[in-house]
Write a protein that holds these residues in place. Sequence first.
Motif, PDB file in Angstrom:
ATOM      1  N   PRO A  13       8.520  -2.359 -11.054  1.00 22.15           N
ATOM      2  CA  PRO A  13       9.071  -2.081 -12.394  1.00 22.15           C
ATOM      3  C   PRO A  13       8.465  -2.992 -13.469  1.00 22.15           C
ATOM      4  CG  PRO A  13      10.813  -2.659 -10.809  1.00 22.15           C
ATOM      5  CD  PRO A  13       9.535  -2.687 -10.068  1.00 22.15           C
ATOM      6  N   ALA A  14       8.310  -4.262 -13.180  1.00 14.88           N
ATOM      7  CA  ALA A  14       7.710  -5.166 -14.159  1.00 14.88           C
ATOM      8  C   ALA A  14       6.518  -5.855 -13.514  1.00 14.88           C
ATOM      9  CB  ALA A  14       8.728  -6.200 -14.616  1.00 14.88           C
ATOM     10  N   TRP A  31       0.858  -1.202   0.000  1.00 17.19           N
ATOM     11  CA  TRP A  31       0.000   0.000   0.000  1.00 17.19           C
ATOM     12  C   TRP A  31       0.886   1.241   0.000  1.00 17.19           C
ATOM     13  CZ3 TRP A  31      -5.541  -0.359   0.788  1.00 17.19           C
ATOM     14  CH2 TRP A  31      -6.178   0.869   0.939  1.00 17.19           C
ATOM     15  N   ILE A  32       2.042   1.105   0.695  1.00 15.93           N
ATOM     16  CA  ILE A  32       2.963   2.242   0.828  1.00 15.93           C
ATOM     17  C   ILE A  32       3.614   2.601  -0.507  1.00 15.93           C
ATOM     18  CG2 ILE A  32       5.065   0.913   1.408  1.00 15.93           C
ATOM     19  CD1 ILE A  32       5.612   3.058   3.569  1.00 15.93           C
ATOM     20  N   CYS A  33       3.531   1.706  -1.484  1.00 14.39           N
ATOM     21  CA  CYS A  33       4.121   1.960  -2.804  1.00 14.39           C
ATOM     22  C   CYS A  33       3.146   2.658  -3.740  1.00 14.39           C
ATOM     23  CB  CYS A  33       4.554   0.639  -3.443  1.00 14.39           C
ATOM     24  SG  CYS A  33       5.732  -0.295  -2.462  1.00 14.39           S
ATOM     25  N   PHE A  46       7.701 -10.334  -4.204  1.00 17.58           N
ATOM     26  CA  PHE A  46       7.736  -8.874  -4.350  1.00 17.58           C
ATOM     27  C   PHE A  46       8.012  -8.155  -3.022  1.00 17.58           C
ATOM     28  CE2 PHE A  46       4.483  -9.784  -7.902  1.00 17.58           C
ATOM     29  CZ  PHE A  46       5.498  -9.988  -8.823  1.00 17.58           C
ATOM     30  N   LEU A  47       8.171  -8.931  -1.940  1.00 20.27           N
ATOM     31  CA  LEU A  47       8.401  -8.294  -0.633  1.00 20.27           C
ATOM     32  C   LEU A  47       9.658  -7.421  -0.594  1.00 20.27           C
ATOM     33  CD1 LEU A  47       7.009  -8.094   2.155  1.00 20.27           C
ATOM     34  CD2 LEU A  47       8.559  -9.874   2.948  1.00 20.27           C
ATOM     35  N   PRO A  48      10.786  -7.830  -1.239  1.00 17.52           N
ATOM     36  CA  PRO A  48      11.962  -6.951  -1.203  1.00 17.52           C
ATOM     37  C   PRO A  48      11.686  -5.559  -1.780  1.00 17.52           C
ATOM     38  CG  PRO A  48      12.591  -9.148  -1.940  1.00 17.52           C
ATOM     39  CD  PRO A  48      11.084  -9.132  -1.873  1.00 17.52           C
ATOM     40  N   HIS A  49      10.794  -5.484  -2.772  1.00 16.33           N
ATOM     41  CA  HIS A  49      10.439  -4.183  -3.345  1.00 16.33           C
ATOM     42  C   HIS A  49       9.747  -3.303  -2.301  1.00 16.33           C
ATOM     43  CE1 HIS A  49       9.040  -1.325  -6.398  1.00 16.33           C
ATOM     44  NE2 HIS A  49       7.915  -1.317  -5.732  1.00 16.33           N
ATOM     45  N   ILE A  50       8.833  -3.896  -1.555  1.00 15.89           N
ATOM     46  CA  ILE A  50       8.138  -3.163  -0.492  1.00 15.89           C
ATOM     47  C   ILE A  50       9.141  -2.759   0.591  1.00 15.89           C
ATOM     48  CG2 ILE A  50       6.371  -3.353   1.309  1.00 15.89           C
ATOM     49  CD1 ILE A  50       4.989  -5.456  -0.585  1.00 15.89           C
ATOM     50  N   GLY A  90      -0.484 -10.732  -0.393  1.00 11.03           N
ATOM     51  CA  GLY A  90      -0.842 -11.293  -1.688  1.00 11.03           C
ATOM     52  C   GLY A  90      -1.971 -12.305  -1.558  1.00 11.03           C
ATOM     53  N   PRO A  91      -2.754 -12.524  -2.594  1.00 11.22           N
ATOM     54  CA  PRO A  91      -2.614 -11.993  -3.950  1.00 11.22           C
ATOM     55  C   PRO A  91      -3.091 -10.551  -4.109  1.00 11.22           C
ATOM     56  CG  PRO A  91      -4.625 -13.284  -3.819  1.00 11.22           C
ATOM     57  CD  PRO A  91      -3.940 -13.399  -2.467  1.00 11.22           C
ATOM     58  N   TYR A  92      -3.495  -9.936  -2.999  1.00  8.09           N
ATOM     59  CA  TYR A  92      -4.014  -8.559  -3.041  1.00  8.09           C
ATOM     60  C   TYR A  92      -2.861  -7.564  -2.998  1.00  8.09           C
ATOM     61  CZ  TYR A  92      -7.676 -11.588  -1.255  1.00  8.09           C
ATOM     62  OH  TYR A  92      -8.527 -12.643  -1.069  1.00  8.09           O
ATOM     63  N   LEU A  93      -3.173  -6.309  -3.287  1.00  5.92           N
ATOM     64  CA  LEU A  93      -2.257  -5.181  -3.071  1.00  5.92           C
ATOM     65  C   LEU A  93      -0.933  -5.291  -3.826  1.00  5.92           C
ATOM     66  CD1 LEU A  93      -2.731  -4.608   0.785  1.00  5.92           C
ATOM     67  CD2 LEU A  93      -3.984  -3.553  -1.109  1.00  5.92           C
ATOM     68  N   LEU A  94      -0.998  -5.616  -5.096  1.00  9.25           N
ATOM     69  CA  LEU A  94       0.211  -5.589  -5.929  1.00  9.25           C
ATOM     70  C   LEU A  94       0.807  -4.179  -5.866  1.00  9.25           C
ATOM     71  CD1 LEU A  94       1.890  -7.194  -8.097  1.00  9.25           C
ATOM     72  CD2 LEU A  94       0.509  -5.981  -9.805  1.00  9.25           C
ATOM     73  N   PRO A  95       2.112  -4.062  -5.510  1.00  4.55           N
ATOM     74  CA  PRO A  95       2.700  -2.714  -5.432  1.00  4.55           C
ATOM     75  C   PRO A  95       2.548  -1.985  -6.776  1.00  4.55           C
ATOM     76  CG  PRO A  95       4.183  -4.325  -4.450  1.00  4.55           C
ATOM     77  CD  PRO A  95       3.066  -5.103  -5.097  1.00  4.55           C
TER      78      PRO A  95
END
Length: 267
Positions: A219-220, A182-184, A231-235, A210-215
């Motif tokens: 980038p991809a 959400w912060i993204c 995708f956690l490292p991105h968050i 997940g599967p909710y709240l895709l940042p």
Amino acid sequence: MIASSLIDIGINLSHDSFNADRDAVIARAVAAGVVQMMVTGSSGPSTRQAIEMARTHPGRLFATAGVHPHHAKELTEELLAQLGQLATLPQVVAVGECGLDYFRDLSPRAVQQKTFHRQLELAARVRKPVFLHQRDAHADFVAILQEHRASLVGGVAHCFTGSQEELTAYLQMDLAIGITGWICDERRGAHLLPLMSEIAADRLLLETDGPYLLPRDLPAKPESRRNEPSFLPHIAATVARARGESLEQLAATSTAAARRLFGLPSL
Ligand SMILES: [Zn+2]
């Protein structure tokens, strides 16, 4: 870029969207440095599935046992008794997700409140922390939680998206705070950025939900729009930047905090 070990404290891995490739999702997470995951139980059936997954991936996956406020009206005396049994299993590291959701109001509010009380009592009985969900129900949520706080061993306000006042109230109740992608989201998550430095390192936990709240700023983005633990490292990178610290530093403190609160083993 792989950070040191991260823990996704909230992944709805029993969701249908993971049916076709669940093991690949777990493998991708591990390859991305997400070494342990807590599979969210949000109903009787999803709790049983979460526990089954934790059984087949010992040390890697863990489960929560509970009924989400959306499903509050499903909590019969029978299911409550079953949850009481399941919550004592070693794979179950928290009771929940439980709480109040007045945004969707999928169960009547009085039923949500009663179901929340029952699960807080259960958590106190089995001496496990609570995995808390709150949306548009802050005042009632805090009032109910305060009644039980002294008997609880701890808890996390999962998927925190609230205001400074809400954050302060949770921290004063000595809760951990779960931050999602959400912060993204530059439209609705920007207010969270300056709040990150107000959370002590040993209270800050990370999750994808997940599967909710895709940042939104990934980038991809996957075509499926499905969010997953890899995708956690991105968050984490977004949270670390907001706190003015390195990803490695945040990974170390949030992983230690998750292990302490939920009693997870080190790998
Ligand atoms: Zn939730």
